[in-house]
Design a protein around this motif. Structure first.
Motif, PDB file in Angstrom:
ATOM      1  N   UNK A  26       0.829  -1.204   0.000  1.00 21.17           N
ATOM      2  CA  UNK A  26       0.000   0.000   0.000  1.00 21.17           C
ATOM      3  C   UNK A  26       0.864   1.254   0.000  1.00 21.17           C
ATOM      4  N   UNK A  27       1.885   1.286   0.866  1.00 22.47           N
ATOM      5  CA  UNK A  27       2.730   2.478   0.921  1.00 22.47           C
ATOM      6  C   UNK A  27       3.669   2.543  -0.281  1.00 22.47           C
ATOM      7  N   UNK A  28       4.056   1.409  -0.821  1.00 27.81           N
ATOM      8  CA  UNK A  28       4.886   1.406  -2.027  1.00 27.81           C
ATOM      9  C   UNK A  28       4.151   2.033  -3.210  1.00 27.81           C
ATOM     10  N   UNK A  29       2.830   1.892  -3.227  1.00 30.86           N
ATOM     11  CA  UNK A  29       2.032   2.382  -4.353  1.00 30.86           C
ATOM     12  C   UNK A  29       1.724   3.878  -4.270  1.00 30.86           C
ATOM     13  N   UNK A  30       2.077   4.520  -3.166  1.00 28.27           N
ATOM     14  CA  UNK A  30       1.769   5.946  -3.013  1.00 28.27           C
ATOM     15  C   UNK A  30       2.623   6.801  -3.944  1.00 28.27           C
ATOM     16  N   UNK A  53      10.676   2.700   4.967  1.00 27.86           N
ATOM     17  CA  UNK A  53      11.767   2.575   3.992  1.00 27.86           C
ATOM     18  C   UNK A  53      11.273   2.087   2.634  1.00 27.86           C
ATOM     19  N   UNK A  54       9.981   1.779   2.550  1.00 28.89           N
ATOM     20  CA  UNK A  54       9.453   1.195   1.309  1.00 28.89           C
ATOM     21  C   UNK A  54       8.633   2.182   0.482  1.00 28.89           C
ATOM     22  N   UNK A  55       8.740   3.466   0.806  1.00 26.93           N
ATOM     23  CA  UNK A  55       7.927   4.439   0.083  1.00 26.93           C
ATOM     24  C   UNK A  55       8.709   5.710  -0.204  1.00 26.93           C
ATOM     25  N   UNK A  56       8.335   6.374  -1.297  1.00 26.00           N
ATOM     26  CA  UNK A  56       8.890   7.688  -1.622  1.00 26.00           C
ATOM     27  C   UNK A  56       7.972   8.808  -1.155  1.00 26.00           C
TER      28      UNK A  56
END
Length: 311
Positions: A26-30, A53-56
């Motif tokens: 979910x956070x990777x897709x942001x 650490x998995x999101x921009x």
């Protein structure tokens, strides 16, 4: 927004680590922070905190941890299991008293506050909204009290080990009184579904927890392997006599409750949706007849009597 990595989906994913891997998508897709992406993460849950650490996207942390961007301090829970706390964030602080039941609602409130603050709301506005918010979902910590003083907590919408623990803690908190003896507490519990190979272990743990929390009476509905484990866990932890009772169906549970619940008692009803345990809660909330009320001793008289442990 990710609040926790719990045990609700163990049956499908097999482990909490696998659940965390899936939720992290979910956070990777942001979108990136420059494009308005914001991830609200509960820093009190290690597996959730690691998702930063998995999101921009921009990351806003919430929790009781002193490092949280939006945090709660001085948490106090009253005898209705309603939490009060001070909300602290970069924009300021404010005192909040929640109208919903259960200490676990503090985390939910912090997440909602973080979203509102990111959308431009002020701290005072957030505090007012949270203090007046009431449940909108049916059968989720729905607390009602009958004319004879019996309180029913209908939390039968669904159940997993985490929510079961939270509900039992709320039940025990609400059974305590500042100005009188402890109310007699009942937990009417059914199966927690979708736990896969961990089902028996998790049900056993809930039975043991209920005894450690000093729930007065347990009625465990259904006679499948998981519910038998729940009952056996209570017995092995120290339940004796009829403190924990395994019954075959909802109708039997209702009959026991109608026969034995007395004025002033507090009853939690909880299970996964497949158990349809709201039927039990609704039966309890059906108003007793006038004749039955006249036959009952008053709540004050019953609460004045010493419990077995006090005699």
């Amino acid at each position: 927004m990710v609040l926790n990595v719990g045990t609700a989906h163990l049956g499908e994913f097999g482990s909490r680590a696998a659940i965390a891997l899936a939720k992290g998508e979910l956070v990777e897709a942001l979108p990136a922070a420059a494009d308005g992406g914001v991830a609200i993460l509960n820093i009190d849950d290690r597996l959730v905190a690691e998702m930063a650490t998995r999101t921009k996207a921009a990351v806003v942390t919430v929790g009781l941890n002193a490092d949280a961007d939006v945090r709660a301090v001085d948490v106090v829970v009253d005898t209705d299991a309603r939490a009060s706390f001070t909300l602290v964030c970069a924009a300021g602080s404010a005192h909040i008293t929640l109208a919903v039941h259960g200490e676990h609602q503090v985390g939910n409130a912090l997440a909602a506050a973080a979203v509102a603050l990111e959308c431009g709301a002020g701290v005072a506005q957030v505090a007012e909204a949270l203090s007046t918010a009431v449940p909108t979902s049916i059968r989720r910590m729905d607390v009602r009290t009958r004319a004879d003083g019996v309180t029913v907590i209908n939390d039968s919408y669904n159940a997993n080990p985490d929510s079961m623990r939270a509900a039992l803690k709320a039940l025990v908190s609400m059974s305590r009184r500042d100005d009188g003896p402890k109310r007699r507490s009942w937990a009417v519990l059914g199966e927690m579904g979708e736990l896969g190979g961990e089902s028996v272990v998790e049900h056993d743990a809930i039975g043991r927890l209920a005894v450690r929390l000093d729930v007065d009476r347990l009625i465990i509905v259904d006679s499948g392997r998981p519910t038998r484990a729940l009952h056996q866990g209570a017995v092995m932890e120290g339940s004796w006599g009829e403190e924990s009772m395994l019954v075959p169906d909802r109708e039997t549970a209702i009959a026991v409750l109608e026969d034995e619940v007395r004025a002033g008692d507090i009853v939690l009803v909880k299970a996964s949706q497949s158990g349809a345990m709201w039927i039990v809660a609704e039966a309890l909330l059906a108003e007793p007849s006038a004749d039955a009320l006249l036959a009952e001793p008053s709540a004050d008289a019953l609460l004045a009597e010493p419990s077995e442990g006090e005699q």
